[in-house]
Every structure is written in structure tokens, then in C-alpha cells.
Design an enzyme around this catalytic site. Structure first.
Site, PDB file in Angstrom:
ATOM      1  N   ASN A  17       0.637  -1.547  -0.240  1.00  0.00           N
ATOM      2  CA  ASN A  17      -0.284   0.378   0.231  1.00  0.00           C
ATOM      3  C   ASN A  17       1.008   1.390   0.184  1.00  0.00           C
ATOM      4  O   ASN A  17       1.945   1.220   0.744  1.00  0.00           O
ATOM      5  CB  ASN A  17      -0.973   0.300   0.829  1.00  0.00           C
ATOM      6  CG  ASN A  17      -1.730   1.027   1.115  1.00  0.00           C
ATOM      7  OD1 ASN A  17      -1.800   1.367   0.275  1.00  0.00           O
ATOM      8  ND2 ASN A  17      -2.707   1.110   2.350  1.00  0.00           N
ATOM      9  N   ARG A  73      -2.537  -2.365  -3.375  1.00  0.00           N
ATOM     10  CA  ARG A  73      -3.099  -0.913  -2.792  1.00  0.00           C
ATOM     11  C   ARG A  73      -3.580   0.117  -4.005  1.00  0.00           C
ATOM     12  O   ARG A  73      -2.742   0.930  -3.858  1.00  0.00           O
ATOM     13  CB  ARG A  73      -3.331  -0.906  -2.244  1.00  0.00           C
ATOM     14  CG  ARG A  73      -4.778  -0.329  -1.552  1.00  0.00           C
ATOM     15  CD  ARG A  73      -4.939   0.440  -0.626  1.00  0.00           C
ATOM     16  NE  ARG A  73      -6.201   1.591   0.070  1.00  0.00           N
ATOM     17  CZ  ARG A  73      -6.437   2.135   0.345  1.00  0.00           C
ATOM     18  NH1 ARG A  73      -5.043   3.305   1.330  1.00  0.00           N
ATOM     19  NH2 ARG A  73      -7.261   3.216   0.570  1.00  0.00           N
ATOM     20  N   HIS A 106     -13.454   3.074  -0.380  1.00  0.00           N
ATOM     21  CA  HIS A 106     -13.186   2.052   0.685  1.00  0.00           C
ATOM     22  C   HIS A 106     -13.721   0.732   0.480  1.00  0.00           C
ATOM     23  O   HIS A 106     -14.277  -0.172   0.719  1.00  0.00           O
ATOM     24  CB  HIS A 106     -14.084   2.838   1.928  1.00  0.00           C
ATOM     25  CG  HIS A 106     -13.383   3.326   3.015  1.00  0.00           C
ATOM     26  ND1 HIS A 106     -14.140   4.437   3.525  1.00  0.00           N
ATOM     27  CD2 HIS A 106     -11.654   3.668   3.379  1.00  0.00           C
ATOM     28  CE1 HIS A 106     -13.688   5.260   3.719  1.00  0.00           C
ATOM     29  NE2 HIS A 106     -12.173   4.952   3.796  1.00  0.00           N
ATOM     30  N   ARG A 128     -12.713  16.210   8.006  1.00  0.00           N
ATOM     31  CA  ARG A 128     -13.550  16.722   6.307  1.00  0.00           C
ATOM     32  C   ARG A 128     -14.879  16.298   6.382  1.00  0.00           C
ATOM     33  O   ARG A 128     -15.443  16.287   7.082  1.00  0.00           O
ATOM     34  CB  ARG A 128     -13.006  14.856   5.441  1.00  0.00           C
ATOM     35  CG  ARG A 128     -11.938  15.213   4.128  1.00  0.00           C
ATOM     36  CD  ARG A 128     -12.097  14.236   3.792  1.00  0.00           C
ATOM     37  NE  ARG A 128     -10.916  12.527   4.090  1.00  0.00           N
ATOM     38  CZ  ARG A 128     -10.621  11.147   3.548  1.00  0.00           C
ATOM     39  NH1 ARG A 128     -12.003  10.768   3.301  1.00  0.00           N
ATOM     40  NH2 ARG A 128      -9.779  10.715   4.053  1.00  0.00           N
ATOM     41  N   GLU A 147      -7.972  -5.002   4.950  1.00  0.00           N
ATOM     42  CA  GLU A 147      -8.263  -5.263   2.930  1.00  0.00           C
ATOM     43  C   GLU A 147      -6.727  -5.434   3.240  1.00  0.00           C
ATOM     44  O   GLU A 147      -7.273  -6.327   1.344  1.00  0.00           O
ATOM     45  CB  GLU A 147      -8.202  -3.119   3.068  1.00  0.00           C
ATOM     46  CG  GLU A 147      -9.893  -2.639   3.502  1.00  0.00           C
ATOM     47  CD  GLU A 147      -8.999  -1.468   3.855  1.00  0.00           C
ATOM     48  OE1 GLU A 147      -8.232  -0.630   4.642  1.00  0.00           O
ATOM     49  OE2 GLU A 147      -9.690  -0.047   2.294  1.00  0.00           O
TER      50      GLU A 147
END
Ligand code: ADP
Length: 397
Positions: A7, A91, A180, A241, A384
Site C-alpha cells: 500500500n 492497493r 473504501h 473532512r 483490506e
């Protein structure tokens, strides 16, 4: 087969080496400060002591070479040679409309991911750097790309087209993509597995609630809608955010505060959410602590977050016309019993009832619904990396 999962971030690289015979993790680690002063590798082999290696790491190729050296080191390595690595899974954040599933990497795939850079200017370039570095160091090892956006590509047009002039979708690819995806896919598959029922028979809402948060509506194993959109800014209020706001606010603030595009972008992505509302932190733990000490704005931020989760779950249940399973995952989903209880309390109209005692735990896999609940509620720690390793193994076989 042993699978290396990578990743790559702009200045970091996370890795895990899986032995797919039993899906165990042989080693994992993190390279930090790539291209910066003070770069280092933290290597964590299973059953051996952690190693911290401080050295100059100017680029992703050096980083990956260092990871491979650590994995094969006679003292703290876990494999005897690089030949043991059967495949590498990368990823990749943005697969646009092109990549609807996990894909074996070749020159054309790299070129396609490069074409998507305008859609993910911060995230796709390091992913590409990781792929290129691996292909040069391990030229005979198959490489696979797993996209954060891919699982959401099943969304129907009504979910992904914005109410903007259609030409912007055609010209620039402005549409909702969702993120996601690998996490939503992992937990939805896992929930079906725990229940022992085919995914195709289930209507699910999966809530990935972490620093970045998104919810997905999954019917028959296919995402029908999700809260994140063209970028990961849309949807729920998050750590820093804003999530959804009236878009007219943006030009209004820009004018009032004399902000540039870059500044307003930073405002929405890094200074809003829990941080902006509470003024305390983007980390829910700190916000919860402040709220427990009577900080009004901290409590407001928490209540707003819960309310938005309920709002989207309600909307998605209506969109997919029912719900059999609700899943909570990621940092907050796995670790905040308060959040789970507050959200589930508002969903009793769906005949969704949780066992409040069973819900008082953090960070493990558990069903929290009561026996009489029509809707099954699970907490499932996301994984993941394992999903990427599984996809990679399946594809290269
Ligand atoms: P990322 O999106 O960066 O992967 P994570 O999934 O790790 O984020 O989630 C980070 C969030 O999880 C933070 O807001 C953090 O406060 C929250 N979190 C982690 N542990 C706990 C806890 N014990 N209680 C409440 N929130 C927690």
C-alpha cells in the site's frame, strides 16, 4: 503461495507478507518518510523481534528493495529468498470507470492507471511508483492491482451521475465513484459467511467509520449506492473532512475569507469535520474525552456524526427496499460502543435491536443484535490487506 501486499502512499509504504496456505501474516511493516530526511523502515516479523532500520530512502524503488532485504534477512527475515514470493498485490485508490474488478498488471494497465491521475492526483502517483518499482525488482513475479473504487462500480447510473450538466461526466469523468471498496467488500463477504447465507440473498448496509468514513448499500452482493463520491470528501462528516455541505457555501466562504481554491480545498479536507466543529481534534477519542468533560462543541460534533450515520442508513434502506444485515467496521465502527448504541437506538423502527451489554467491547468480531432482532448487526474488523492477498492469489492461479 506467499503474497506480498503493498500500500504505497506519497511518502510511505505499508506491506504485509501472507502465507496463503493458512492466510497467516509472516511479516508486516511500514516505510516512512520516503524522499524526506529521517526515513526509516519498521519491520515486524511474526514471532521475531521488531526491527527499526534508519537509512536514506530516496524513492519507492529503494523502499521496496529495503522491504525485500528485510523479508529475506538471515536474522529477522521470514523467507529464504525473493523467489518464494508468488505474486504482489497493490492497493490502488482510483480505478475510475475502467477497472470494475481486481486486475493483473501489464503495461496497458499501468498506462490506464496513469490516465486516472487527474481523478486522484495525491493517491494514484505513489501507487504507480510502487508498481513500477516492484516490476523492475521482481520482473518475473505477477503483479495485481486492487482498486478502492472497483466494488462500487456496480452502482446504477441514478446513483452515480450528479445533477450537473451531463457533459462534465462525459468530458472529465465527473461522477460518483465511492471509496473504501475493498473494506466494504471484505466485511460484506465476511458477514454472509458468519451467517452461513449466500450474499446474493442479503440486503446489507456496511458502515466503514474511521478517520475517513463511508457507508455502502449492498443488495445481492452488489453496491447500489455509497456515501463517498467523486472524491472521498462527500457523504458523512469525518475526522477533518466536512462531508456533505451546501455547495454554494464554498464560493460564499471563498469570497468572504478571500480564499484561494487550494485554501478552500484544505478547509474542507483538513480543517472541518470533528476538528472543525469541536475545535478539539480530528480523533474521535479526544473529542469523546472533551465531551465527557462538558465541552459543548465536542458533544455537538459527536451528535452530528451519529445523526449523519442514521440519515444515510435510513436513506439506503429505502433505496434498496429493506435490510437484513448492518455491519460496523474500521477504527470508530470497531471501537466505539457509544456510537453503535446511539445509531442502533434510532433504527428500532426497522425491528433492529441490539444487546447493549454484548455491544460493550472494542476491536473484535461479534454479532451485537438480540435474538429477536429482524436485522442482524455485526461488528467486523476490516482486513483490506487480506482481501487484496486473496484477490491476488485467485487471479494468479
Ligand atoms: P483511517 O481512516 O485512518 O484508517 P481508522 O480506521 O484507524 O482510520 O480510524 C481512526 C478513528 O478511529 C479515529 O477517529 C479514532 O479516534 C477512532 N478510534 C480508534 N480507537 C478508538 C476507541 N477506542 N474509541 C473511539 N474511537 C476510536
Amino acid at each position: 503461495m506467499k503474497i506480498l501486499v503493498l500500500n504505497s502512499g506519497s511518502s510511505s509504504l505499508k506491506y504485509q507478507l501472507f502465507d496463503m496456505t493458512d492466510e497467516s501474516v509472516l511479516a508486516k511493516g511500514l516505510v516512512e518518510r520516503i524522499g524526506l530526511e529521517g526515513s526509516l523502515l519498521t519491520h515486524r516479523p511474526a514471532n521475531k523481534e521488531k526491527q527499526v532500520i534508519n537509512t536514506d530512502i530516496p524513492d519507492h524503488t529503494t523502499a521496496i528493495q529495503l522491504v525485500l532485504d528485510a523479508l529475506t534477512n538471515p536474522d529477522y527475515g521470514v523467507i529464504s529468498s525473493m523467489d518464494e514470493i508468488g505474486a504482489v498485490g497493490h492497493r490502488i485508490v482510483h480505478g475510475g470507470s475502467v477497472f470494475t474488478e481486481t486486475t493483473i498488471i501489464n503495461d496497458e494497465v499501468v498506462a490506464e492507471i496513469e490516465k486516472l491521475i487527474p481523478l486522484a492526483p495525491l493517491h494514484n502517483p505513489p501507487g504507480i511508483a510502487g508498481i513500477k518499482a516492484c516490476r523492475s525488482i521482481l520482473p518475473n513475479v505477477p503483479q495485481v492491482a486492487v482498486f478502492d473504487t472497483a466494488f462500487h462500480q456496480s452502482m446504477p447510473e441514478v446513483s452515480y451521475i450528479y445533477g450537473l450538466p451531463y457533459e462534465y461526466f462525459e468530458k472529465y469523468g465527473i461522477r460518483r465513484y465511492g471509496f473504501h471498496g475493498t473494506s466494504h467488500r471484505y466485511v460484506s463477504h465476511r458477514a454472509a459467511e458468519i451467517l452461513g447465507e449466500p450474499l446474493e440473498d442479503l440486503k446489507m448496509i456496511t458502515c466503514h467509520l474511521g478517520n475517513g468514513s463511508s457507508i455502502a448499500a449492498i443488495d445481492k452482493g452488489k453496491v447500489m449506492d455509497t456515501t463517498m463520491g467523486f472524491t472521498p470528501l462527500e457523504g458523512l462528516m469525518m475526522g477533518a473532512r466536512s462531508g456533505n455541505v451546501d455547495p454554494a457555501i464554498i464560493s460564499f466562504i471563498m469570497e468572504k475569507e478571500n480564499l484561494t481554491i487550494k485554501e478552500v480545498d484544505e478547509l474542507l479536507n483538513k480543517k472541518s469535520g470533528f476538528l472543525g466543529v469541536s475545535g478539539v481534534s480530528s480523533d474521535l477519542r479526544n473529542v469523546e474525552e472533551a465531551a465527557s468533560e462538558g465541552n459543548y462543541r465536542a458533544q455537538l460534533a459527536i451528535d452530528m456524526f451519529y445523526q449523519k450515520i442514521v440519515r444515510f442508513i435510513g436513506a439506503f434502506v429505502a433505496e434498496i427496499n429493506g435490510i437484513d444485515v448492518l455491519v460496523f467496521t474500521a477504527g470508530i465502527g470497531e471501537n466505539s460502543p457509544q456510537m453503535r448504541e446511539a445509531v442502533c437506538d434510532k433504527l428500532e423502527f426497522l425491528c433492529l435491536f441490539i444487546d447493549k451489554e454484548k455491544n460493550k467491547f472494542r476491536g473484535e468480531e461479534r454479532e451485537i443484535s438480540r435474538p429477536g432482532s429482524k436485522v442482524k448487526v455485526f461488528v467486523i474488523p476490516t482486513n483490506e490487506e487480506l482481501m487484496i492477498a486473496r484477490d491476488t492469489a485467485t487471479l494468479v492461479k
